[in-house]
Design an enzyme around this catalytic site. Structure first.
Site, short mmCIF file in Angstrom:
data_model
loop_
_atom_site.label_atom_id
_atom_site.label_comp_id
_atom_site.label_asym_id
_atom_site.label_seq_id
_atom_site.Cartn_x
_atom_site.Cartn_y
_atom_site.Cartn_z
N GLU A 177 -9.44 4.21 -77.79
CA GLU A 177 -9.60 2.74 -77.67
C GLU A 177 -8.22 2.15 -77.39
O GLU A 177 -7.21 2.83 -77.59
CB GLU A 177 -10.17 2.17 -78.98
CG GLU A 177 -11.55 2.70 -79.28
CD GLU A 177 -12.17 2.09 -80.53
OE1 GLU A 177 -11.60 1.13 -81.09
OE2 GLU A 177 -13.23 2.58 -80.94
N SER B 17 -3.52 8.28 -80.10
CA SER B 17 -3.17 9.43 -80.96
C SER B 17 -3.80 9.28 -82.33
O SER B 17 -4.28 10.24 -82.92
CB SER B 17 -1.65 9.52 -81.13
OG SER B 17 -1.04 9.65 -79.87
N GLN C 194 -10.85 24.42 -78.67
CA GLN C 194 -11.28 24.79 -77.32
C GLN C 194 -10.77 23.79 -76.28
O GLN C 194 -10.34 24.17 -75.19
CB GLN C 194 -12.81 24.89 -77.25
CG GLN C 194 -13.31 25.32 -75.88
CD GLN C 194 -14.66 26.01 -75.93
OE1 GLN C 194 -14.86 26.92 -76.73
NE2 GLN C 194 -15.57 25.60 -75.07
N GLU C 195 -10.79 22.49 -76.64
CA GLU C 195 -10.29 21.48 -75.70
C GLU C 195 -8.84 21.76 -75.32
O GLU C 195 -8.45 21.67 -74.16
CB GLU C 195 -10.42 20.08 -76.33
CG GLU C 195 -9.86 18.99 -75.43
CD GLU C 195 -10.10 17.57 -75.94
OE1 GLU C 195 -10.87 17.40 -76.89
OE2 GLU C 195 -9.52 16.65 -75.36
N ARG D 115 10.62 29.42 -44.57
CA ARG D 115 11.56 28.35 -44.19
C ARG D 115 12.98 28.91 -44.14
O ARG D 115 13.43 29.57 -45.08
CB ARG D 115 11.47 27.24 -45.25
CG ARG D 115 12.55 26.22 -45.18
CD ARG D 115 12.07 24.98 -44.50
NE ARG D 115 13.07 23.93 -44.59
CZ ARG D 115 13.19 22.98 -43.68
NH1 ARG D 115 12.39 22.96 -42.63
NH2 ARG D 115 14.09 22.03 -43.82
N GLY E 259 -4.40 15.12 -76.80
CA GLY E 259 -3.36 15.09 -77.86
C GLY E 259 -2.00 15.17 -77.20
O GLY E 259 -1.74 16.11 -76.44
N ASN F 157 2.05 15.70 -76.56
CA ASN F 157 2.86 16.85 -77.00
C ASN F 157 3.63 16.56 -78.29
O ASN F 157 3.94 17.47 -79.06
CB ASN F 157 3.79 17.29 -75.87
CG ASN F 157 3.00 18.08 -74.82
OD1 ASN F 157 1.79 18.25 -74.95
ND2 ASN F 157 3.67 18.56 -73.80
N GLU F 158 3.89 15.26 -78.55
CA GLU F 158 4.52 14.92 -79.84
C GLU F 158 3.54 15.22 -80.98
O GLU F 158 3.93 15.74 -82.03
CB GLU F 158 4.93 13.43 -79.87
CG GLU F 158 6.09 13.08 -78.96
CD GLU F 158 5.71 13.06 -77.48
OE1 GLU F 158 4.53 12.81 -77.16
OE2 GLU F 158 6.60 13.31 -76.65
C1 LIG Z 1 -6.06 10.80 -67.28
C2 LIG Z 1 -6.50 10.58 -68.70
C3 LIG Z 1 -7.77 10.96 -69.09
C4 LIG Z 1 -8.21 10.73 -70.39
N1 LIG Z 1 -9.49 11.06 -70.75
C5 LIG Z 1 -9.96 10.73 -71.97
C6 LIG Z 1 -11.35 10.93 -72.32
O1 LIG Z 1 -12.12 11.47 -71.53
N2 LIG Z 1 -11.77 10.54 -73.55
C7 LIG Z 1 -10.95 9.95 -74.46
O2 LIG Z 1 -11.39 9.61 -75.56
N3 LIG Z 1 -9.62 9.74 -74.17
C8 LIG Z 1 -9.12 10.11 -72.95
N4 LIG Z 1 -7.79 9.88 -72.63
C9 LIG Z 1 -6.94 9.24 -73.60
C10 LIG Z 1 -5.94 10.19 -74.22
O3 LIG Z 1 -6.58 11.10 -75.05
C11 LIG Z 1 -4.87 9.35 -74.92
O4 LIG Z 1 -4.09 8.78 -73.88
C12 LIG Z 1 -4.01 10.14 -75.85
O5 LIG Z 1 -4.71 10.48 -77.01
C13 LIG Z 1 -2.74 9.38 -76.27
O6 LIG Z 1 -3.07 8.12 -76.72
P1 LIG Z 1 -2.29 6.82 -76.14
O7 LIG Z 1 -2.24 6.98 -74.65
O8 LIG Z 1 -2.97 5.64 -76.70
O9 LIG Z 1 -0.83 6.95 -76.65
P2 LIG Z 1 -0.27 6.52 -78.10
O10 LIG Z 1 -1.07 7.17 -79.17
O11 LIG Z 1 -0.12 5.04 -78.16
O12 LIG Z 1 1.15 7.18 -78.07
C14 LIG Z 1 2.27 6.59 -77.38
C15 LIG Z 1 3.49 7.45 -77.66
O13 LIG Z 1 3.73 7.50 -79.07
C16 LIG Z 1 3.74 8.83 -79.51
N5 LIG Z 1 3.13 8.92 -80.84
C17 LIG Z 1 1.98 8.33 -81.24
N6 LIG Z 1 1.72 8.66 -82.53
C18 LIG Z 1 2.70 9.49 -82.93
C19 LIG Z 1 2.99 10.17 -84.15
N7 LIG Z 1 2.19 10.08 -85.20
N8 LIG Z 1 4.11 10.95 -84.19
C20 LIG Z 1 4.91 11.06 -83.12
N9 LIG Z 1 4.71 10.43 -81.94
C21 LIG Z 1 3.62 9.65 -81.85
C22 LIG Z 1 2.92 9.60 -78.49
O14 LIG Z 1 3.24 10.98 -78.48
C23 LIG Z 1 3.30 8.90 -77.21
O15 LIG Z 1 4.52 9.41 -76.75
C24 LIG Z 1 -7.33 10.15 -71.33
C25 LIG Z 1 -6.02 9.80 -70.95
C26 LIG Z 1 -5.61 10.01 -69.64
C27 LIG Z 1 -4.20 9.62 -69.26
#
Ligand SMILES: Cc1cc2nc3c(=O)[nH]c(=O)nc-3n(C[C@H](O)[C@H](O)[C@H](O)COP(=O)(O)OP(=O)(O)OC[C@H]3O[C@@H](n4cnc5c(N)ncnc54)[C@H](O)[C@@H]3O)c2cc1C
Length: 380
Positions: free
Chosen positions: A127, A132, A242-243, A269, A365, A367-368
């Site tokens: 949402e 994360s 698995q994901e 090349r 998820g 990488n952090e």
């Molecule tokens: C192309 C694409 C497809 C996707 N498909 C789906 C889908 O099908 N279904 C779905 O539900 N979601 C989907 N997502 C969402 C994706 O799972 C989220 O983008 C991801 O979980 C990260 O959440 P966020 O982008 O809100 O980043 P945030 O959680 O806001 O994080 C921002 C930054 O803060 C860091 N951070 C956050 N919390 C912590 C912590 N506790 N400790 C250290 N660092 C932290 C993060 O590592 C990141 O660098 C998709 C995203 C993309 C880009």
């Protein structure tokens, strides 16, 4: 010794898939990239030919094949670097929720369509304020008699436009515990109160119909809850292994494909009177990358084997997800440097692969978050 035992049947399946992709998918990739959507007919063709959910039992419309058939699909999809079908997401991430947690009637209703490509699935957790920190989700699901009423929205949902069936995570607002209030639900497309946004214009994964989903007094039957109320969070955690293997292995395959392209390029090349591959600095760079890919391929195969044997490998899959997506990003960048300006042209394969691999460190998820999980497993 090979870690994964591919048989002649696996090789035959791979050959069929390769020729299917060359004929039915590759000619349409540019169109899908431009329109940010993959035609449903392509999903149906994948299903008809047995390339969706190959592991599903025959009683649910599948073929009852082992997990290696799924691995073959991810690998060959990566070689044509096409993200539109997201077959790994549908077959190996979303459908397993239905298979593991839905009641028998729902399984019989939905799984055959998932295997045939008539039903395209999505999983909706994220949402605007819950990425994360999934447990921060605000979408609500309230039971009234034999109905559940859903309100809220989801974002960044892959297959969001095409999806016919969504595995949705939502919370019971009466339960204050952040984790215990979450449940998973099946929501069908066209259910009144459920609507979809427009495809996001995003960096990479351009053929993927990523979008928002909206729920406004959307009513579904109680039978569409997966498992018991409040079990959603542990279900999500259970399926993450698995994901992350799908995501990590896909990134490793992508790195290998980019490197293969670069090796071919460097052999033909010429610069300063000899092939690029005869310059020692280029050789060393290629050798370094090939070494990394080989090591991580061995790691990926070990994890796939352990996963197939039913082992809990949370630490290792988190390491793989972090390291393989990181490597893939670095290799994309280094390959571009080595090949020079020609590889920066959109007519070349690399720009798309470069963009597609960039976001793999964010989804499934970040990488952090992977590093935080690994730190916990180390007792830090
Ligand atoms: C192309 C694409 C497809 C996707 N498909 C789906 C889908 O099908 N279904 C779905 O539900 N979601 C989907 N997502 C969402 C994706 O799972 C989220 O983008 C991801 O979980 C990260 O959440 P966020 O982008 O809100 O980043 P945030 O959680 O806001 O994080 C921002 C930054 O803060 C860091 N951070 C956050 N919390 C912590 C912590 N506790 N400790 C250290 N660092 C932290 C993060 O590592 C990141 O660098 C998709 C995203 C993309 C880009």
């Amino acid at each position: 010794m090979e870690i994964l035992k591919f048989t002649k049947a696996h090789h035959d399946y791979r050959e069929r898939l390769v020729s299917f992709l060359a004929k039915e998918v590759v000619p349409l990739i540019d169109q899908c990239e431009a329109t940010h959507i993959t035609p449903r007919s392509m999903w149906q063709a994948m299903g008809k030919n047995g390339f969706l959910c190959p592991w599903l039992e025959e009683k649910y419309g599948g073929q009852g094949l082992d997990f290696l058939y799924s691995v073959i699909v991810w690998e060959e999809m990566t070689k044509i670097h096409f993200t539109g079908l997201a077959a790994g997401l549908h077959s190996d991430v979303v459908v397993p929720y239905i298979h593991s947690f839905a009641g028998e009637a729902q399984k019989r209703a939905y799984l055959p369509g998932c295997a045939s490509g008539e039903i395209i699935t999505a999983v909706a957790m994220t949402e605007p304020c819950a990425g994360s920190d999934v447990a921060a989700m605000e979408t609500t699901a309230v039971t009234h008699g034999d109905e559940i009423v859903i309100n809220g929205s989801k974002t960044f949902i892959s297959n969001g436009i095409n999806c016919d069936l969504v595995v949705l995570a939502a919370r019971n607002p009466d339960i204050t515990d952040r984790h215990k209030g979450i449940s998973l639900y099946l929501v069908e497309d066209k259910t009144p109160g459920f609507s979809k946004g427009t495809p996001f214009e995003k960096m990479g994964w351009a053929s993927q119909d990523t979008t928002e989903l909206f729920f406004s007094d959307c009513k579904i039957p109680v039978s569409h809850r997966l498992g018991n109320e409040g079990d959603g969070f542990p279900m999500l955690m259970q399926k993450l292994q698995q994901e992350r293997i799908v995501c990590a292995t896909g990134a490793m395959f992508a790195a290998r494909t980019m490197l293969d392209h670069t090796l071919d390029f460097c052999r033909t090349r010429t610069q300063a009177g000899k092939a690029l591959s005869k310059h020692q600095s280029v050789q060393f760079a290629l050798v370094e990358m090939q070494t990394e890919v080989e090591i991580l391929k061995t790691f990926a195969h070990t994890l796939i084997r352990d996963h197939m044997e039913g082992h809990q490998i949370i630490k290792e899959t988190s390491m793989a997800k972090y390291k393989m997506t990181q490597m893939s990003k670095e290799i994309a960048s280094r390959c571009l440097d080595i090949m020079g300006s020609e590889a920066a042209l959109e007519s070349h394969d690399l720009p798309r692969m470069f963009r597609d691999t960039r976001v793999t460190s964010i989804f499934a998820g970040t990488n952090e978050i992977m590093k935080s999980i690994i730190a916990k497993t180390l007792g830090l």
